[in-house]
Motif scaffolding. Structure first.
Motif, PDB file in Angstrom:
ATOM      1  N   VAL A   4      52.444  21.108  55.711  1.00 32.46           N
ATOM      2  CA  VAL A   4      51.386  20.289  55.102  1.00 32.46           C
ATOM      3  C   VAL A   4      50.287  21.182  54.558  1.00 32.46           C
ATOM      4  O   VAL A   4      50.215  22.370  54.856  1.00 32.46           O
ATOM      5  CB  VAL A   4      50.726  19.330  56.130  1.00 32.46           C
ATOM      6  CG1 VAL A   4      51.578  18.116  56.400  1.00 32.46           C
ATOM      7  CG2 VAL A   4      50.360  20.063  57.412  1.00 32.46           C
ATOM      8  N   MET A  27      55.668  12.529  51.347  1.00 32.67           N
ATOM      9  CA  MET A  27      54.699  12.357  50.256  1.00 32.67           C
ATOM     10  C   MET A  27      54.632  10.881  49.931  1.00 32.67           C
ATOM     11  O   MET A  27      55.644  10.187  49.978  1.00 32.67           O
ATOM     12  CB  MET A  27      55.176  13.059  48.984  1.00 32.67           C
ATOM     13  CG  MET A  27      54.968  14.526  48.930  1.00 32.67           C
ATOM     14  SD  MET A  27      55.425  15.074  47.253  1.00 32.67           S
ATOM     15  CE  MET A  27      55.938  16.732  47.634  1.00 32.67           C
ATOM     16  N   ARG A  28      53.435  10.452  49.573  1.00 33.22           N
ATOM     17  CA  ARG A  28      53.303   9.077  49.090  1.00 33.22           C
ATOM     18  C   ARG A  28      53.798   9.007  47.652  1.00 33.22           C
ATOM     19  O   ARG A  28      53.492   9.890  46.850  1.00 33.22           O
ATOM     20  CB  ARG A  28      51.841   8.639  49.135  1.00 33.22           C
ATOM     21  CG  ARG A  28      51.398   8.219  50.525  1.00 33.22           C
ATOM     22  CD  ARG A  28      49.919   7.993  50.558  1.00 33.22           C
ATOM     23  NE  ARG A  28      49.178   9.255  50.515  1.00 33.22           N
ATOM     24  CZ  ARG A  28      47.875   9.345  50.259  1.00 33.22           C
ATOM     25  NH1 ARG A  28      47.184   8.267  49.983  1.00 33.22           N
ATOM     26  NH2 ARG A  28      47.281  10.521  50.264  1.00 33.22           N
ATOM     27  N   MET A  39      60.608  12.691  53.506  1.00 34.81           N
ATOM     28  CA  MET A  39      60.471  11.253  53.438  1.00 34.81           C
ATOM     29  C   MET A  39      59.529  10.785  52.332  1.00 34.81           C
ATOM     30  O   MET A  39      58.452  11.340  52.155  1.00 34.81           O
ATOM     31  CB  MET A  39      59.926  10.774  54.783  1.00 34.81           C
ATOM     32  CG  MET A  39      59.998   9.296  54.966  1.00 34.81           C
ATOM     33  SD  MET A  39      58.984   8.826  56.373  1.00 34.81           S
ATOM     34  CE  MET A  39      57.390   9.054  55.601  1.00 34.81           C
ATOM     35  N   GLN A  48      51.901   8.186  60.420  1.00 36.68           N
ATOM     36  CA  GLN A  48      52.354   9.541  60.081  1.00 36.68           C
ATOM     37  C   GLN A  48      52.926  10.242  61.325  1.00 36.68           C
ATOM     38  O   GLN A  48      53.900  10.972  61.247  1.00 36.68           O
ATOM     39  CB  GLN A  48      51.192  10.352  59.486  1.00 36.68           C
ATOM     40  CG  GLN A  48      51.604  11.740  59.048  1.00 36.68           C
ATOM     41  CD  GLN A  48      50.669  12.318  57.998  1.00 36.68           C
ATOM     42  OE1 GLN A  48      50.138  11.599  57.162  1.00 36.68           O
ATOM     43  NE2 GLN A  48      50.470  13.610  58.032  1.00 36.68           N
ATOM     44  N   MET A  66      59.825  18.218  59.271  1.00 34.22           N
ATOM     45  CA  MET A  66      59.637  16.897  58.665  1.00 34.22           C
ATOM     46  C   MET A  66      58.385  16.910  57.815  1.00 34.22           C
ATOM     47  O   MET A  66      57.353  17.449  58.222  1.00 34.22           O
ATOM     48  CB  MET A  66      59.504  15.849  59.778  1.00 34.22           C
ATOM     49  CG  MET A  66      59.610  14.397  59.319  1.00 34.22           C
ATOM     50  SD  MET A  66      58.069  13.765  58.704  1.00 34.22           S
ATOM     51  CE  MET A  66      58.635  12.616  57.469  1.00 34.22           C
ATOM     52  N   SER A  67      58.483  16.349  56.611  1.00 35.21           N
ATOM     53  CA  SER A  67      57.289  16.154  55.817  1.00 35.21           C
ATOM     54  C   SER A  67      57.499  14.975  54.878  1.00 35.21           C
ATOM     55  O   SER A  67      58.613  14.466  54.745  1.00 35.21           O
ATOM     56  CB  SER A  67      56.923  17.413  55.033  1.00 35.21           C
ATOM     57  OG  SER A  67      55.567  17.335  54.611  1.00 35.21           O
ATOM     58  N   ASP A  92      56.363   9.012  61.708  1.00 39.70           N
ATOM     59  CA  ASP A  92      57.266   9.696  60.770  1.00 39.70           C
ATOM     60  C   ASP A  92      57.815  10.974  61.397  1.00 39.70           C
ATOM     61  O   ASP A  92      59.006  11.278  61.302  1.00 39.70           O
ATOM     62  CB  ASP A  92      56.516  10.106  59.488  1.00 39.70           C
ATOM     63  CG  ASP A  92      56.021   8.914  58.677  1.00 39.70           C
ATOM     64  OD1 ASP A  92      56.581   7.821  58.843  1.00 39.70           O
ATOM     65  OD2 ASP A  92      55.082   9.118  57.881  1.00 39.70           O
ATOM     66  N   ILE A  93      56.918  11.704  62.018  1.00 42.64           N
ATOM     67  CA  ILE A  93      57.271  13.026  62.541  1.00 42.64           C
ATOM     68  C   ILE A  93      58.065  12.912  63.846  1.00 42.64           C
ATOM     69  O   ILE A  93      59.139  13.502  64.002  1.00 42.64           O
ATOM     70  CB  ILE A  93      55.987  13.859  62.786  1.00 42.64           C
ATOM     71  CG1 ILE A  93      55.209  14.032  61.471  1.00 42.64           C
ATOM     72  CG2 ILE A  93      56.322  15.209  63.422  1.00 42.64           C
ATOM     73  CD1 ILE A  93      53.767  14.494  61.656  1.00 42.64           C
ATOM     74  N   ALA A 115      57.010   8.262  51.532  1.00 43.07           N
ATOM     75  CA  ALA A 115      56.181   7.429  52.422  1.00 43.07           C
ATOM     76  C   ALA A 115      55.671   6.198  51.692  1.00 43.07           C
ATOM     77  O   ALA A 115      54.498   6.095  51.342  1.00 43.07           O
ATOM     78  CB  ALA A 115      55.033   8.262  52.987  1.00 43.07           C
ATOM     79  N   TYR A 149      46.903   4.760  59.572  1.00 46.47           N
ATOM     80  CA  TYR A 149      47.576   5.796  58.771  1.00 46.47           C
ATOM     81  C   TYR A 149      48.040   6.989  59.615  1.00 46.47           C
ATOM     82  O   TYR A 149      49.214   7.382  59.557  1.00 46.47           O
ATOM     83  CB  TYR A 149      46.633   6.239  57.641  1.00 46.47           C
ATOM     84  CG  TYR A 149      47.256   7.108  56.578  1.00 46.47           C
ATOM     85  CD1 TYR A 149      47.459   6.646  55.281  1.00 46.47           C
ATOM     86  CD2 TYR A 149      47.653   8.428  56.854  1.00 46.47           C
ATOM     87  CE1 TYR A 149      48.018   7.442  54.297  1.00 46.47           C
ATOM     88  CE2 TYR A 149      48.219   9.236  55.877  1.00 46.47           C
ATOM     89  CZ  TYR A 149      48.401   8.738  54.607  1.00 46.47           C
ATOM     90  OH  TYR A 149      48.958   9.536  53.631  1.00 46.47           O
ATOM     91  N   VAL A 206      55.828  20.820  60.689  1.00 44.37           N
ATOM     92  CA  VAL A 206      55.383  19.920  59.626  1.00 44.37           C
ATOM     93  C   VAL A 206      54.666  20.710  58.535  1.00 44.37           C
ATOM     94  O   VAL A 206      53.505  21.088  58.686  1.00 44.37           O
ATOM     95  CB  VAL A 206      54.444  18.831  60.189  1.00 44.37           C
ATOM     96  CG1 VAL A 206      54.118  17.808  59.105  1.00 44.37           C
ATOM     97  CG2 VAL A 206      55.064  18.149  61.395  1.00 44.37           C
ATOM     98  N   HIS A 244      53.016   4.218  53.588  1.00 39.96           N
ATOM     99  CA  HIS A 244      51.720   4.892  53.488  1.00 39.96           C
ATOM    100  C   HIS A 244      51.052   4.596  52.141  1.00 39.96           C
ATOM    101  O   HIS A 244      49.827   4.497  52.055  1.00 39.96           O
ATOM    102  CB  HIS A 244      51.868   6.409  53.673  1.00 39.96           C
ATOM    103  CG  HIS A 244      51.831   6.832  55.106  1.00 39.96           C
ATOM    104  ND1 HIS A 244      52.924   7.393  55.744  1.00 39.96           N
ATOM    105  CD2 HIS A 244      50.842   6.798  56.018  1.00 39.96           C
ATOM    106  CE1 HIS A 244      52.591   7.662  56.999  1.00 39.96           C
ATOM    107  NE2 HIS A 244      51.335   7.323  57.199  1.00 39.96           N
TER     108      HIS A 244
HETATM  109  N1  TRP Z   1      49.819  11.852  54.492  1.00 41.00           N
HETATM  110  C1  TRP Z   1      50.625  12.760  53.742  1.00 41.00           C
HETATM  111  C2  TRP Z   1      49.911  13.084  52.436  1.00 41.00           C
HETATM  112  O1  TRP Z   1      49.158  12.284  51.938  1.00 41.00           O
HETATM  113  C3  TRP Z   1      51.993  12.222  53.439  1.00 41.00           C
HETATM  114  C4  TRP Z   1      52.820  11.994  54.656  1.00 41.00           C
HETATM  115  C5  TRP Z   1      53.291  10.786  55.098  1.00 41.00           C
HETATM  116  C6  TRP Z   1      53.289  12.977  55.568  1.00 41.00           C
HETATM  117  N2  TRP Z   1      54.022  10.974  56.232  1.00 41.00           N
HETATM  118  C7  TRP Z   1      54.042  12.297  56.540  1.00 41.00           C
HETATM  119  C8  TRP Z   1      53.134  14.376  55.645  1.00 41.00           C
HETATM  120  C9  TRP Z   1      54.628  12.972  57.607  1.00 41.00           C
HETATM  121  C10 TRP Z   1      53.716  15.032  56.705  1.00 41.00           C
HETATM  122  C11 TRP Z   1      54.462  14.341  57.682  1.00 41.00           C
HETATM  123  O2  TRP Z   1      50.136  14.131  51.896  1.00 41.00           O
END
Ligand code: TRP
Ligand code: SF4
Length: 367
Positions: A186, A49-50, A79, A172, A46-47, A175-176, A81, A168, A184, A84
């Motif tokens: 990242v 991006m805003r 996803m 997140q 899972m990952s 989300d995961i 986001a 935040y 994840v 976010h």
């Molecule tokens: N915070 C991450 C970023 O700015 C984006 C993000 C939102 C994210 N939800 C996530 C990354 C869940 C990994 C898993 O890049």
């Protein structure tokens, strides 16, 4: 499928990378080996991006390329986001919808395959909001207050920290864990958030005597950041980025503006590729080894001018971007189709999230 250098299946042949890197397409070998040993349930990726605007080549080389290769091996949830995005841009929502669709289009162009990966928008999953509330109850405030990644975000704010932004890392985590992902992908900057996610998963399991959540592990990418054309960090606001949506002509035009070895004032001045921080670095990222060596040799002997060098570079970049442009053309004229893909992805992700929430409420013995 063309034989573009930056297209994921070919990246393993990349001449500029070491053996270890080649075998893993940019994801650390060690991590991949330990992944093999994980139970199947921990291998969901899972990952997110805003949706902050158009994506550039740096996003592709650093992030999307990995996502594209991960979808060949694991179930993947990717996803957008949008909640976010609201943690900092709550007062600037005019272009949010467009940004969501633009980003989804960039993902599709990059090679995210909706037949393999689940692509969706965060706000389409109301269960996330409920799980966020429940997780916020069990998370010590200190954990988020001391999150260094969050501190960095707060330092860039022109106003006081909001309650939403403080949450935040919890959001997140939701989300995961909502899709019960164990992997994840990242960047380094997200490791502190992910540590909180691991802590919350462990704390939840401990408090409610369950093994519902696996502790999610980061998949760090090794690819060095692609620098901007002017030598600064590549970013939308610096006007130094090649966007995934740029045409071949626009790309050539932009490459022509890139900085070169400052020692090459006259065409006859020999240069040093090591002092050519942008153009030569891009050769290392996009050109085959032979072409890199030739450029270096002709630079040192002043047998190649910088303008020609850049034109050749633009050709390599454009060759690499050709399959992305082809895929983009399939979707760009039909935004309704992109919306449909996100909607269907949302329905699919939501089913998993509903099941997770049911189990969460169950072990919490809620009403
Ligand atoms: N915070 C991450 C970023 O700015 C984006 C993000 C939102 C994210 N939800 C996530 C990354 C869940 C990994 C898993 O890049
Ligand atoms: Fe850079 Fe190429 Fe000019 Fe050498 S010839 S300084 S590598 S752009």
């Amino acid at each position: 499928m063309t034989d573009s250098l930056i297209d994921p299946p070919q990246i393993s042949e990349h001449p500029a990378e070491s053996e270890a890197e080649r075998s893993t397409e940019g994801i650390q070998t060690e991590t991949l080996q330990s992944i093999q040993a994980l139970p199947a349930t921990a291998k969901t990726v899972m990952s997110g991006m805003r949706p902050t605007g158009k994506l550039h080549l740096g996003h592709y080389m650093g992030v999307l390329r990995n996502w594209v290769s991960l979808q060949e091996q694991y179930p993947c949830f990717f996803m957008v986001a949008d909640w976010h995005a609201l943690t900092t841009k709550y007062d600037d929502t005019d272009s949010l919808k467009d940004n969501i669709l633009d980003m989804a289009l960039d993902w599709l162009a990059a090679g995210i395959d909706p037949g393999k990966s689940t692509m969706y928008v965060q706000s389409a999953i109301p269960e996330e909001a409920e799980l966020h509330l429940l997780f916020s109850m069990i998370t010590p405030a200190k954990w988020v207050q001391t999150d260094p990644t969050l501190k960095d975000m707060v330092a860039m704010l022109h106003e006081d920290l909001s309650y939403g932004l403080l949450g935040y890392p919890i959001l997140q985590t939701v989300d995961i864990l909502c899709v019960r992902a164990g992997l994840v992908p990242v960047g380094k900057d997200q490791l502190a958030h992910l540590e909180i996610s691991r802590d919350i998963a462990r704390r939840f399991n401990h408090i409610y005597k369950t093994d519902l959540f696996v502790e999610p592990r980061p998949l760090l990418t090794e690819t060095p950041l692609l620098i901007g054309l002017d030598g600064r960090k590549m970013g939308k606001s610096y006007n130094n980025a090649i966007f995934l949506s740029d045409s071949a002509d626009e790309t050539l035009k932009k490459v022509k503006t890139a900085i070169t070895d400052p020692a090459r004032v006259k065409r006859t001045d020999p240069g040093d590729p090591q002092n050519c921080e942008v153009v030569y670095k891009y050769y290392e990222a996009f050109a085959p080894l032979a072409a890199q060596n030739l450029a270096a040799e002709e630079c040192r002997t002043a047998t190649r001018g910088c303008m020609d060098c850049k034109k050749t570079l633009a050709e390599f970049i454009n060759e690499a971007m050709a399959p992305m442009r082809e895929r983009r053309a399939l979707y760009a004229s039909d935004r309704a189709q992109v919306e449909q893909i996100l909607r269907e992805g949302g329905e699919k992700a939501r089913e998993t999230c509903q099941e997770t929430l049911r189990k969460v409420k169950d072990v919490m013995k809620l009403f």
